[in-house]
Write a protein that holds these residues in place. Structure first.
Motif, PDB file in Angstrom:
ATOM      1  N   GLN A 171       0.553  -1.191  -0.053  1.00 52.76           N
ATOM      2  CA  GLN A 171       0.080   0.087  -0.016  1.00 52.76           C
ATOM      3  C   GLN A 171       0.935   1.385   0.169  1.00 52.76           C
ATOM      4  O   GLN A 171       0.513   2.187  -0.481  1.00 52.76           O
ATOM      5  N   TRP A 225       1.214  -8.721  -1.785  1.00 54.47           N
ATOM      6  CA  TRP A 225      -0.316  -9.006  -2.214  1.00 54.47           C
ATOM      7  C   TRP A 225      -0.263 -10.164  -3.091  1.00 54.47           C
ATOM      8  O   TRP A 225       0.545 -10.389  -3.860  1.00 54.47           O
ATOM      9  N   GLU A 229      -5.466 -10.009  -4.836  1.00 57.11           N
ATOM     10  CA  GLU A 229      -5.376  -8.853  -4.225  1.00 57.11           C
ATOM     11  C   GLU A 229      -4.818  -7.608  -4.583  1.00 57.11           C
ATOM     12  O   GLU A 229      -5.511  -6.266  -4.549  1.00 57.11           O
ATOM     13  N   ASP A 232      -7.999  -6.368  -6.678  1.00 55.67           N
ATOM     14  CA  ASP A 232      -9.056  -5.874  -6.131  1.00 55.67           C
ATOM     15  C   ASP A 232      -8.865  -4.328  -5.330  1.00 55.67           C
ATOM     16  O   ASP A 232      -9.114  -3.447  -5.394  1.00 55.67           O
ATOM     17  N   ARG A 233      -7.160  -4.199  -4.915  1.00 50.82           N
ATOM     18  CA  ARG A 233      -6.865  -3.186  -4.132  1.00 50.82           C
ATOM     19  C   ARG A 233      -6.617  -1.892  -5.248  1.00 50.82           C
ATOM     20  O   ARG A 233      -6.956  -1.132  -4.730  1.00 50.82           O
ATOM     21  N   LEU A 234      -5.989  -2.254  -6.269  1.00 52.47           N
ATOM     22  CA  LEU A 234      -5.907  -1.427  -7.315  1.00 52.47           C
ATOM     23  C   LEU A 234      -7.071  -0.578  -7.630  1.00 52.47           C
ATOM     24  O   LEU A 234      -7.168   0.529  -8.019  1.00 52.47           O
ATOM     25  N   SER A 236      -9.829  -0.525  -5.939  1.00 54.42           N
ATOM     26  CA  SER A 236     -10.556   0.175  -5.071  1.00 54.42           C
ATOM     27  C   SER A 236      -9.601   1.892  -5.114  1.00 54.42           C
ATOM     28  O   SER A 236     -10.079   2.818  -4.925  1.00 54.42           O
ATOM     29  N   GLU A 237      -8.296   1.649  -4.884  1.00 54.68           N
ATOM     30  CA  GLU A 237      -7.296   2.712  -4.625  1.00 54.68           C
ATOM     31  C   GLU A 237      -7.451   3.713  -6.244  1.00 54.68           C
ATOM     32  O   GLU A 237      -7.563   4.791  -5.880  1.00 54.68           O
TER      33      GLU A 237
END
Length: 316
Positions: A171, A225, A229, A232-234, A236-237
């Motif tokens: 992150q 990650w 992940e 999904d995380r990118l 969202s980011e």
């Protein structure tokens, strides 16, 4: 316009290549064998310890054996072609650049590349090839992905290929990348990879892991990650920004003993920390097992393979 900033006081370092002495604090960024040393000891975590883990111990094997030659010839060129189409501006940060194959391929297509890594050995391999591309198109830089020596909003695209799996705080890396990206700049990562073969490759990697366990050795596990992940995380980011997907599909062939040759070379991060005598014994056990199961001539066969790489690009 400045791209780099002083690692001591964060003032702008003018020019490309940048000034190496800060006009504000007079701090000096040393250059050794063509590599700009913006950091000495990045805080990359290894199994919970705040110690630096780079690819210095395995750089030469990684450089030679990451991909079979037939794949490597096609892959770097194909990736660079896709990146060039995605990226409108001239300035790219290749974060975790390794020996710099992507950076050099992009430089040959007219990009200016900050090639950043924490491994001095990897950057030295890149520096030895700089003469193959236009002068000053690629700058090898020892940097920490957690604290980039770049000014805000100066980069048109950040490549982070196979990086977010191997850092303790992905992150933080993403936040730094977003800081240096221009508006509508792309953060580009490797997504799903699918492989199909005409015959089953010898399970050398599996047998090597089993041999290490039998000898009481421990592999270094990825700290960051998973591929799911990352997606999904990118997503969202970078919510609200455009997401671009492209696929690079390549057919190639390689000898049956390629995977064992890779493992023998100590080609990647998971082998760091395995004592050489244990490594050598594990390789011997794998070879014996493959000969028993597949026959003495198992190394003479050729594997035909098709690999499909999905690339995800997230707009800032």
């Amino acid at each position: 316009m400045a791209v780099f900033r002083c690692p001591f006081c964060s003032s702008e370092l003018l020019g490309w290549p940048p000034l190496t002495t800060c006009e504000n604090c007079e701090g000096t960024v040393h250059v050794c064998d063509g590599v700009y040393l913006f950091t000495d000891a990045p805080a990359i975590k290894r199994q919970g310890e705040d110690t630096y883990v780079g690819y210095d111990d395995v750089a030469e094997g990684y450089d030679r054996y990451l991909h079979p030659p037939d794949l490597q010839r096609q892959l770097f060129s194909s990736y660079a072609e896709v990146f060039s189409k995605m990226v409108n501006g001239p300035l790219v940060l290749d974060l975790g650049c390794g020996p710099g194959s992507y950076a050099l391929a992009l430089a040959m297509r007219g990009k200016h590349v900050v090639a950043g890594d924490v491994s001095i050995k990897m950057l030295s391999l890149l520096s030895s090839r700089i003469s193959d591309v236009p002068a000053d198109s690629t700058l090898p830089c020892r940097i920490s992905a957690y604290d980039l020596p770049l000014v805000d909003h100066c980069i048109d695209a950040v490549l982070a290929l196979n990086l977010l799996h191997f850092v303790g705080d992905p992150q933080k890396v993403v936040h730094e990348a977003r800081r240096v990206l221009r508006e509508r700049g792309f953060f580009i990562v490797t997504g799903k990879i699918e492989t199909s073969t005409t015959s089953s490759p010898p399970p050398a990697r599996q047998y090597y892991s089993e041999a290490l366990r039998s000898l009481g050795a421990t592999e270094l596990r990825p700290l960051g990650w998973t591929s799911r992940e990352i997606r999904d995380r990118l997503s969202s980011e970078f919510q609200g920004g455009e997401m671009v997907t492209d696929v690079v599909a390549i057919s190639f062939s390689y000898p049956s003993d390629w995977e064992l040759a890779k493992l023998r070379s100590r080609y990647t991060l998971f082998q760091i920390g395995i004592p050489k005598d244990v490594h050598d014994e594990a390789i011997s056990l794998v070879n014996e097992r493959l000969e028993e199961e597949l026959g003495l001539n198992w190394q003479s066969k050729t594997i035909e393979c098709t690999v499909s790489h999905t690339l995800w690009a997230f707009a800032n």
